[in-house]
Design an enzyme around this catalytic site. Structure first.
Site, PDB file in Angstrom:
ATOM      1  N   GLY A  10       0.947  -1.377  -0.063  1.00  0.00           N
ATOM      2  CA  GLY A  10      -0.090   0.032   0.193  1.00  0.00           C
ATOM      3  C   GLY A  10       0.898   1.173  -0.039  1.00  0.00           C
ATOM      4  O   GLY A  10       0.157   2.408   0.051  1.00  0.00           O
ATOM      5  N   ALA A  14       5.554   1.255  -3.585  1.00  0.00           N
ATOM      6  CA  ALA A  14       5.018  -0.246  -3.827  1.00  0.00           C
ATOM      7  C   ALA A  14       3.811  -0.129  -4.620  1.00  0.00           C
ATOM      8  O   ALA A  14       3.612  -1.197  -5.384  1.00  0.00           O
ATOM      9  CB  ALA A  14       4.939  -0.806  -2.498  1.00  0.00           C
ATOM     10  N   ASP A  60       3.326  -8.041   8.489  1.00  0.00           N
ATOM     11  CA  ASP A  60       4.331  -6.909   8.533  1.00  0.00           C
ATOM     12  C   ASP A  60       5.800  -7.567   8.620  1.00  0.00           C
ATOM     13  O   ASP A  60       5.929  -8.684   8.474  1.00  0.00           O
ATOM     14  CB  ASP A  60       4.368  -5.930   9.849  1.00  0.00           C
ATOM     15  CG  ASP A  60       4.435  -6.626  11.434  1.00  0.00           C
ATOM     16  OD1 ASP A  60       5.222  -7.638  11.108  1.00  0.00           O
ATOM     17  OD2 ASP A  60       3.700  -6.270  11.996  1.00  0.00           O
ATOM     18  N   ALA A  81       8.864  -2.595   1.654  1.00  0.00           N
ATOM     19  CA  ALA A  81       8.494  -2.054   3.070  1.00  0.00           C
ATOM     20  C   ALA A  81       9.566  -1.855   3.644  1.00  0.00           C
ATOM     21  O   ALA A  81      10.623  -2.343   3.783  1.00  0.00           O
ATOM     22  CB  ALA A  81       7.587  -3.311   3.656  1.00  0.00           C
ATOM     23  N   LYS A 162      19.288   1.218   5.852  1.00  0.00           N
ATOM     24  CA  LYS A 162      19.284   0.934   4.513  1.00  0.00           C
ATOM     25  C   LYS A 162      20.479   0.321   4.285  1.00  0.00           C
ATOM     26  O   LYS A 162      20.709  -1.033   3.636  1.00  0.00           O
ATOM     27  CB  LYS A 162      19.005   2.299   3.819  1.00  0.00           C
ATOM     28  CG  LYS A 162      17.634   2.575   3.343  1.00  0.00           C
ATOM     29  CD  LYS A 162      16.644   1.382   2.917  1.00  0.00           C
ATOM     30  CE  LYS A 162      15.308   1.665   2.645  1.00  0.00           C
ATOM     31  NZ  LYS A 162      14.594   0.338   2.143  1.00  0.00           N
ATOM     32  N   PRO A 185      16.965   4.063  -4.816  1.00  0.00           N
ATOM     33  CA  PRO A 185      16.742   5.087  -5.438  1.00  0.00           C
ATOM     34  C   PRO A 185      16.761   6.422  -4.622  1.00  0.00           C
ATOM     35  O   PRO A 185      17.175   6.192  -3.351  1.00  0.00           O
ATOM     36  CB  PRO A 185      15.037   4.804  -5.254  1.00  0.00           C
ATOM     37  CG  PRO A 185      14.752   3.575  -4.865  1.00  0.00           C
ATOM     38  CD  PRO A 185      16.216   3.280  -4.204  1.00  0.00           C
TER      39      PRO A 185
END
Length: 326
Positions: A10, A14, A60, A81, A162, A185
């Site tokens: 959502g 994504a 999740d 996610a 990340k 990105p």
């Protein structure tokens, strides 16, 4: 038909990945935190072909069993996610590092258990560029890794999460003979498919309100004229599909289209949308860092990108339609 799982289906990026996969004939398994949250996920059900080929699963990143159920039967996974901070976090270990790193481990283990063929991990340009040891005169490319210790000491928690999770994912792939590719990105602008403003589009909303507040601690130096690396959300989704579909894709890919100072972005916005109240009197960045990077590796995979003007116009159009802008 080939089945692909998209984690955090959502979300801003994504959602576009789901849209593109459905348009190309894939069956999509999307993980969401709450199946009944129409505000966050209702837009997915309105996508073309969603009724026939989109299946949503409650899971999740910390729910390993739920991830296994969602990924079971899939040929591939696009892992999007991730927790994104809205400013300074109270407990970075619990709010940023643990969900991102443990979540990525759970996704990788679920992919291994269910015998997935290929995994594309969405990392970030911030997992590449935050390296004070990188030679200043050398163009930044995929061989450059952000220094996780430097990121944590600087309280750049998104950056740290990340770089650590991306490294682990790529190493997990090599160790377990799982085909893992990472796409990194930059700041993602562009049209929204949902009605809720995402972290990066809030940057634009703030500029329209006269605030130079980036809502992302990696960039947030409120009165400074910093470099902003930008990519269109549709071009980002295209990069992820290229990384997934191209058999020759490997390693990591830097994904960014435009680099400009905040003052240059504000002037461009003024030209396009003159009736808003923009920030003024930004001072030069005390860090004076000019990001010099290349996306040649991704271009060689067949990627191209839109103009920045198209990205900004389409961003504003959907924000107005969502009632976020007058």
């Amino acid at each position: 038909m080939e089945i692909v799982c998209v984690t955090g289906a959502g979300g801003y990026v994504a959602s576009w990945v789901v849209k593109e996969l459905l348009a190309k004939g894939y069956v999509v398994h999307g993980t969401v935190r709450d199946l009944d949250d129409e505000k966050k996920n209702g837009h997915l059900k309105k996508l073309e072909h969603a009724k026939e080929r989109l299946h949503l699963f409650k899971a999740d990143l910390l729910d390993y069993a739920g991830l296994c159920i969602a990924i079971d039967g899939c040929m591939g996974v696009i892992h999007v996610a991730t927790p994104v901070p809205a400013g300074k976090v109270k407990d970075p270990q619990a709010e940023m590092l643990e969900p991102a790193i443990t979540g990525t481990r759970n996704v990788m283990n679920a992919c291994l258990k269910t015998k997935v063929n290929k995994v594309v991990v969405v990392s970030s340009l911030f997992a590449i560029v935050a390296n004070p040891s990188w030679p200043k005169d050398q163009t930044i490319d995929e061989t450059c890794w952000s220094d996780s210790e430097f990121c944590m000491k600087s309280e750049k928690w998104y950056c740290a999460s990340k770089v650590i999770s991306e490294r682990e994912a790529l190493e997990f792939g090599k160790k377990n003979n799982l085909n893992v590719v990472a796409v990194c990105p930059s700041v993602v602008f562009g049209p929204m498919l949902q009605s809720i403003a995402c972290t990066t589009n809030i940057i634009l909303l703030n500029l329209f309100k006269g605030m130079n507040s980036f809502n992302l601690i990696e960039l947030d130096r409120a009165e400074e004229d910093v470099d902003i690396p930008i990519v269109d959300v549709r071009d980002c989704a295209k990069a992820l599909l290229l990384a997934y579909e191209k058999p020759e894709s490997e390693g990591r890919y830097l994904c960014s289209s435009h680099m400009l100072k905040t003052t240059t972005l504000i002037q461009l916005l003024k030209n396009l949308f003159p009736h808003y109240n923009y920030p003024t009197d930004l001072r030069s960045s005390i860090l004076n860092e000019d990001l010099n990077y290349t996306n040649e590796k991704l271009m060689n995979l067949g990627w191209s990108h839109r103009t920045l003007e198209e990205t900004l116009v389409d961003s504003v159009k959907t924000m107005r339609e969502a009632g976020l802008l007058s």
